[in-house]
Design an enzyme around this catalytic site. Structure first.
Site, PDB file in Angstrom:
ATOM      1  N   THR A  19     -44.755 -85.861  30.585  1.00 24.00           N
ATOM      2  CA  THR A  19     -45.783 -86.664  31.268  1.00 24.00           C
ATOM      3  C   THR A  19     -45.134 -87.570  32.322  1.00 24.00           C
ATOM      4  O   THR A  19     -43.910 -87.759  32.325  1.00 24.00           O
ATOM      5  CB  THR A  19     -46.531 -87.606  30.282  1.00 24.00           C
ATOM      6  OG1 THR A  19     -45.597 -88.586  29.796  1.00 24.00           O
ATOM      7  CG2 THR A  19     -47.139 -86.855  29.113  1.00 24.00           C
ATOM      8  N   TYR A 149     -37.432-105.621  35.029  1.00 23.46           N
ATOM      9  CA  TYR A 149     -37.344-106.769  34.123  1.00 23.46           C
ATOM     10  C   TYR A 149     -36.259-106.593  33.051  1.00 23.46           C
ATOM     11  O   TYR A 149     -36.064-107.480  32.228  1.00 23.46           O
ATOM     12  CB  TYR A 149     -38.716-107.147  33.545  1.00 23.46           C
ATOM     13  CG  TYR A 149     -39.471-106.089  32.764  1.00 23.46           C
ATOM     14  CD1 TYR A 149     -38.996-105.605  31.545  1.00 23.46           C
ATOM     15  CD2 TYR A 149     -40.698-105.615  33.223  1.00 23.46           C
ATOM     16  CE1 TYR A 149     -39.707-104.670  30.808  1.00 23.46           C
ATOM     17  CE2 TYR A 149     -41.422-104.674  32.495  1.00 23.46           C
ATOM     18  CZ  TYR A 149     -40.919-104.201  31.289  1.00 23.46           C
ATOM     19  OH  TYR A 149     -41.626-103.269  30.572  1.00 23.46           O
TER      20      TYR A 149
HETATM   21  C1  HXC Z   1     -50.024-104.898  20.103  1.00 23.02           C
HETATM   22  C2  HXC Z   1     -49.586-102.853  19.111  1.00 23.02           C
HETATM   23  C3  HXC Z   1     -50.250-102.171  20.180  1.00 23.02           C
HETATM   24  C4  HXC Z   1     -50.811-102.973  21.243  1.00 23.02           C
HETATM   25  C5  HXC Z   1     -49.536-100.703  18.754  1.00 23.02           C
HETATM   26  N1  HXC Z   1     -49.167-101.891  18.267  1.00 23.02           N
HETATM   27  N2  HXC Z   1     -50.176-100.840  19.932  1.00 23.02           N
HETATM   28  N3  HXC Z   1     -49.475-104.186  19.076  1.00 23.02           N
HETATM   29  N4  HXC Z   1     -50.663-104.310  21.159  1.00 23.02           N
HETATM   30  N5  HXC Z   1     -51.431-102.414  22.268  1.00 23.02           N
HETATM   31  C6  HXC Z   1     -48.466-102.150  17.002  1.00 23.02           C
HETATM   32  C7  HXC Z   1     -49.250-101.614  15.827  1.00 23.02           C
HETATM   33  O1  HXC Z   1     -50.188-102.546  15.401  1.00 23.02           O
HETATM   34  C8  HXC Z   1     -48.149-101.363  14.791  1.00 23.02           C
HETATM   35  O2  HXC Z   1     -47.791-102.535  14.085  1.00 23.02           O
HETATM   36  C9  HXC Z   1     -46.942-100.989  15.620  1.00 23.02           C
HETATM   37  O3  HXC Z   1     -47.210-101.446  16.975  1.00 23.02           O
HETATM   38  C10 HXC Z   1     -46.750 -99.481  15.667  1.00 23.02           C
HETATM   39  O4  HXC Z   1     -47.947 -98.873  16.135  1.00 23.02           O
HETATM   40  P1  HXC Z   1     -48.197 -97.313  16.017  1.00 23.02           P
HETATM   41  O5  HXC Z   1     -49.463 -96.990  16.719  1.00 23.02           O
HETATM   42  O6  HXC Z   1     -48.033 -96.882  14.598  1.00 23.02           O
HETATM   43  O7  HXC Z   1     -46.926 -96.751  16.798  1.00 23.02           O
HETATM   44  P2  HXC Z   1     -46.652 -95.319  17.359  1.00 23.02           P
HETATM   45  O8  HXC Z   1     -47.639 -94.305  16.909  1.00 23.02           O
HETATM   46  O9  HXC Z   1     -45.251 -95.054  17.050  1.00 23.02           O
HETATM   47  O10 HXC Z   1     -46.951 -95.492  18.942  1.00 23.02           O
HETATM   48  C11 HXC Z   1     -46.039 -95.996  19.826  1.00 23.02           C
HETATM   49  C12 HXC Z   1     -46.680 -96.907  20.849  1.00 23.02           C
HETATM   50  C13 HXC Z   1     -47.681 -96.197  21.791  1.00 23.02           C
HETATM   51  C14 HXC Z   1     -45.540 -97.526  21.661  1.00 23.02           C
HETATM   52  C15 HXC Z   1     -47.393 -98.029  20.118  1.00 23.02           C
HETATM   53  O11 HXC Z   1     -48.205 -97.100  22.744  1.00 23.02           O
HETATM   54  C16 HXC Z   1     -47.067 -95.048  22.534  1.00 23.02           C
HETATM   55  O12 HXC Z   1     -46.996 -93.958  22.007  1.00 23.02           O
HETATM   56  N6  HXC Z   1     -46.585 -95.266  23.794  1.00 23.02           N
HETATM   57  C17 HXC Z   1     -45.849 -94.264  24.553  1.00 23.02           C
HETATM   58  C18 HXC Z   1     -46.171 -94.270  26.001  1.00 23.02           C
HETATM   59  C19 HXC Z   1     -46.022 -95.587  26.729  1.00 23.02           C
HETATM   60  O13 HXC Z   1     -46.091 -96.679  26.114  1.00 23.02           O
HETATM   61  N7  HXC Z   1     -45.862 -95.511  28.049  1.00 23.02           N
HETATM   62  C20 HXC Z   1     -45.758 -96.686  28.910  1.00 23.02           C
HETATM   63  C21 HXC Z   1     -44.377 -96.800  29.425  1.00 23.02           C
HETATM   64  S1  HXC Z   1     -44.395 -97.826  30.854  1.00 23.02           S
HETATM   65  P3  HXC Z   1     -48.463-102.907  12.619  1.00 23.02           P
HETATM   66  O14 HXC Z   1     -47.752-104.131  12.174  1.00 23.02           O
HETATM   67  O15 HXC Z   1     -49.935-103.146  12.892  1.00 23.02           O
HETATM   68  O16 HXC Z   1     -48.219-101.713  11.725  1.00 23.02           O
HETATM   69  C22 HXC Z   1     -43.092 -98.891  30.746  1.00 23.02           C
HETATM   70  C23 HXC Z   1     -42.777 -99.853  31.894  1.00 23.02           C
HETATM   71  C24 HXC Z   1     -43.907-100.073  32.823  1.00 23.02           C
HETATM   72  O17 HXC Z   1     -42.397 -98.917  29.820  1.00 23.02           O
HETATM   73  C25 HXC Z   1     -43.653-101.142  33.882  1.00 23.02           C
HETATM   74  C26 HXC Z   1     -44.821-101.149  34.873  1.00 23.02           C
HETATM   75  C27 HXC Z   1     -44.551-101.879  36.122  1.00 23.02           C
HETATM   76  P1  NAP Z   2     -45.431 -92.186  30.103  1.00 23.17           P
HETATM   77  O1  NAP Z   2     -46.000 -91.038  30.879  1.00 23.17           O
HETATM   78  O2  NAP Z   2     -46.282 -92.821  29.074  1.00 23.17           O
HETATM   79  O3  NAP Z   2     -44.053 -91.705  29.502  1.00 23.17           O
HETATM   80  C1  NAP Z   2     -43.566 -92.060  28.252  1.00 23.17           C
HETATM   81  C2  NAP Z   2     -43.051 -90.783  27.605  1.00 23.17           C
HETATM   82  O4  NAP Z   2     -42.280 -91.130  26.463  1.00 23.17           O
HETATM   83  C3  NAP Z   2     -44.158 -89.844  27.150  1.00 23.17           C
HETATM   84  O5  NAP Z   2     -43.914 -88.557  27.662  1.00 23.17           O
HETATM   85  C4  NAP Z   2     -44.063 -89.849  25.624  1.00 23.17           C
HETATM   86  O6  NAP Z   2     -44.357 -88.543  25.115  1.00 23.17           O
HETATM   87  C5  NAP Z   2     -42.579 -90.207  25.435  1.00 23.17           C
HETATM   88  N1  NAP Z   2     -42.333 -90.851  24.152  1.00 23.17           N
HETATM   89  C6  NAP Z   2     -42.876 -92.022  23.686  1.00 23.17           C
HETATM   90  N2  NAP Z   2     -42.433 -92.287  22.456  1.00 23.17           N
HETATM   91  C7  NAP Z   2     -41.576 -91.278  22.137  1.00 23.17           C
HETATM   92  C8  NAP Z   2     -40.792 -90.991  20.988  1.00 23.17           C
HETATM   93  N3  NAP Z   2     -40.791 -91.792  19.923  1.00 23.17           N
HETATM   94  N4  NAP Z   2     -40.024 -89.853  20.979  1.00 23.17           N
HETATM   95  C9  NAP Z   2     -40.006 -89.029  22.065  1.00 23.17           C
HETATM   96  N5  NAP Z   2     -40.728 -89.252  23.176  1.00 23.17           N
HETATM   97  C10 NAP Z   2     -41.507 -90.366  23.206  1.00 23.17           C
HETATM   98  O7  NAP Z   2     -45.001 -93.368  31.096  1.00 23.17           O
HETATM   99  P2  NAP Z   2     -44.151 -93.391  32.449  1.00 23.17           P
HETATM  100  O8  NAP Z   2     -44.788 -94.434  33.281  1.00 23.17           O
HETATM  101  O9  NAP Z   2     -43.939 -92.029  32.997  1.00 23.17           O
HETATM  102  O10 NAP Z   2     -42.759 -93.978  31.939  1.00 23.17           O
HETATM  103  C11 NAP Z   2     -41.558 -93.230  32.023  1.00 23.17           C
HETATM  104  C12 NAP Z   2     -40.361 -94.177  32.028  1.00 23.17           C
HETATM  105  O11 NAP Z   2     -40.379 -94.984  33.202  1.00 23.17           O
HETATM  106  C13 NAP Z   2     -40.319 -95.150  30.852  1.00 23.17           C
HETATM  107  O12 NAP Z   2     -38.992 -95.343  30.456  1.00 23.17           O
HETATM  108  C14 NAP Z   2     -40.859 -96.423  31.447  1.00 23.17           C
HETATM  109  O13 NAP Z   2     -40.419 -97.568  30.749  1.00 23.17           O
HETATM  110  C15 NAP Z   2     -40.254 -96.338  32.833  1.00 23.17           C
HETATM  111  N6  NAP Z   2     -40.943 -97.176  33.827  1.00 23.17           N
HETATM  112  C16 NAP Z   2     -42.157 -96.810  34.296  1.00 23.17           C
HETATM  113  C17 NAP Z   2     -42.755 -97.583  35.268  1.00 23.17           C
HETATM  114  C18 NAP Z   2     -44.070 -97.210  35.864  1.00 23.17           C
HETATM  115  O14 NAP Z   2     -44.572 -97.965  36.707  1.00 23.17           O
HETATM  116  N7  NAP Z   2     -44.665 -96.085  35.511  1.00 23.17           N
HETATM  117  C19 NAP Z   2     -42.122 -98.748  35.731  1.00 23.17           C
HETATM  118  C20 NAP Z   2     -40.898 -99.092  35.206  1.00 23.17           C
HETATM  119  C21 NAP Z   2     -40.287 -98.285  34.257  1.00 23.17           C
HETATM  120  P3  NAP Z   2     -45.036 -88.298  23.672  1.00 23.17           P
HETATM  121  O15 NAP Z   2     -46.204 -89.197  23.573  1.00 23.17           O
HETATM  122  O16 NAP Z   2     -45.334 -86.822  23.694  1.00 23.17           O
HETATM  123  O17 NAP Z   2     -43.973 -88.602  22.667  1.00 23.17           O
END
Ligand code: HXC
Ligand code: NAP
Length: 281
Positions: A19, A149
């Protein structure tokens, strides 16, 4: 920008490659001739992305279901890659988790979840690939996707911020330690690049997006290809003497926020006239 096929016969493993930015990098590396392994938790999404990229580029993309928090499964991931392609030359630690929240409202598990994915996950992948490269006496390259950050810190994303800071430190620490094995480690610190994963969780409101764009000197968000080309460069032999470095790609966003007098950007022509008149010589 690049010669065709610069990655021919090279294999690049990307976590979170199904993704967002991971997929864009996977496609760019594949266009440049690489065999690509994309790794994440959701098999259906990985399969779909792999087929889509292969259809565009003609080079193989292998989906492997794996949670980066599971160190014990790493052997299996490596073995599958090696069985398919014979060797693995580079790793991109791109998988991440993040959410916006006042820190005092987070449970300790929420913190652990993000640190486990971002910091421990990157460490596990890097350790497994590093040990393989050292054992095989191969050169290797690691690219860590952090954020701006990671250096400055940021409120409301504290688990992500501290984890990314750790990954940046890992990049620099291992660059010094593993240079002797011909293993390079670098990082990219992106500013905002629209992806479904980041936007849904972090910037769900169009007004928030507008405000964000307005404070970026270049007045726009990033284009995925800009980041993917930078990633290709840092992994390629063109960057063979670069290690332990972090390249920011954010349209000037973080510097604009940091510079003492950058807030004067808000002054109008009239404000400047008034300022000149009032200033003591
Ligand atoms: C507060 C939260 C929460 C939320 C989950 N939790 N979502 N707390 N706010 N929105 C808490 C839950 O309550 C739980 O704690 C614990 O986190 C684990 O939650 P799970 O749902 O069981 O975790 P999991 O299934 O492992 O999911 C992982 C995840 C989810 C991180 C929570 O969001 C995910 O899969 N994200 C992957 C993609 C992603 O985040 N992409 C963005 C990257 S962008 P408790 O205590 O209740 O059990 C980036 C930089 C961007 O990184 C910069 C932009 C400029
Ligand atoms: P994204 O599409 O949500 O990518 C996150 C990816 O991580 C997903 O493909 C997800 O796939 C995978 N992932 C999450 N938890 C995982 C786990 N436990 N094991 C294996 N894979 C896992 O978001 P994105 O914006 O492209 O972000 C990509 C990278 O860029 C991240 O490191 C993010 O911090 C960084 N970044 C993004 C931005 C931005 O503006 N988009 C800015 C700064 C930095 P599954 O759900 O299938 O596991």
């Amino acid at each position: 920008m690049f010669k065709e096929n610069i990655f021919l016969h090279k294999t690049i493993l990307i976590t979170g490659g199904g993704t967002g930015l991971g997929k864009s990098m996977a496609q760019r590396f594949s266009e440049l001739g690489a065999n690509v392994i994309i790794v994440s938790r959701k098999s259906d999404i990985l399969q779909k992305s792999a087929r889509e990229i292969e259809a565009k580029t003609g080079f193989p993309v292998m989906p492997v279901e794996h949670d980066v928090r599971d160190y014990r499964n790493m052997k299996h991931v490596l073995q599958r890659g090696l069985d398919q392609f014979g060797q693995i030359d580079a790793l991109v630690n791109n998988a991440a988790g993040n959410f916006i929240s006042p820190t005092e409202q987070l449970t300790y598990k929420a913190f652990n979840t993000i640190v486990d994915i971002v910091l421990r996950g990157s460490y596990y992948m890097t350790l497994a690939l590093g040990q393989y490269w050292i054992r095989e006496r191969m050169k290797g390259a690691v690219l860590n996707i952090v954020t701006t950050y990671a250096s400055t810190g940021s409120g409301f994303v504290v688990p992500s911020s501290v984890a990314k800071a750790g990954v940046l430190n890992l990049t620099r620490s291992l660059a010094a330690e593993w240079g002797k094995y011909n293993i390079r480690l670098n990082a990219i610190a992106p500013g905002p690049f629209p992806t479904k994963g980041a936007w849904q969780r972090l910037i769900p409101d169009p007004e928030l997006e507008k405000a964000m764009i307005n404070r970026i000197p270049l007045k726009r968000v990033g284009d995925h290809l800009e980041l993917a080309n930078l990633a290709a460069y840092l992994l390629s032999d063109y960057a063979g003497y670069i290690t332990g470095e972090v390249v920011t790609i954010d349209g000037g966003e973080w510097l604009a926020g940091a510079g003492e007098f950058n807030f004067l950007e808000k002054l109008s022509a009239e404000d400047w006239q008034a300022f000149k008149k009032s200033r003591k010589r």
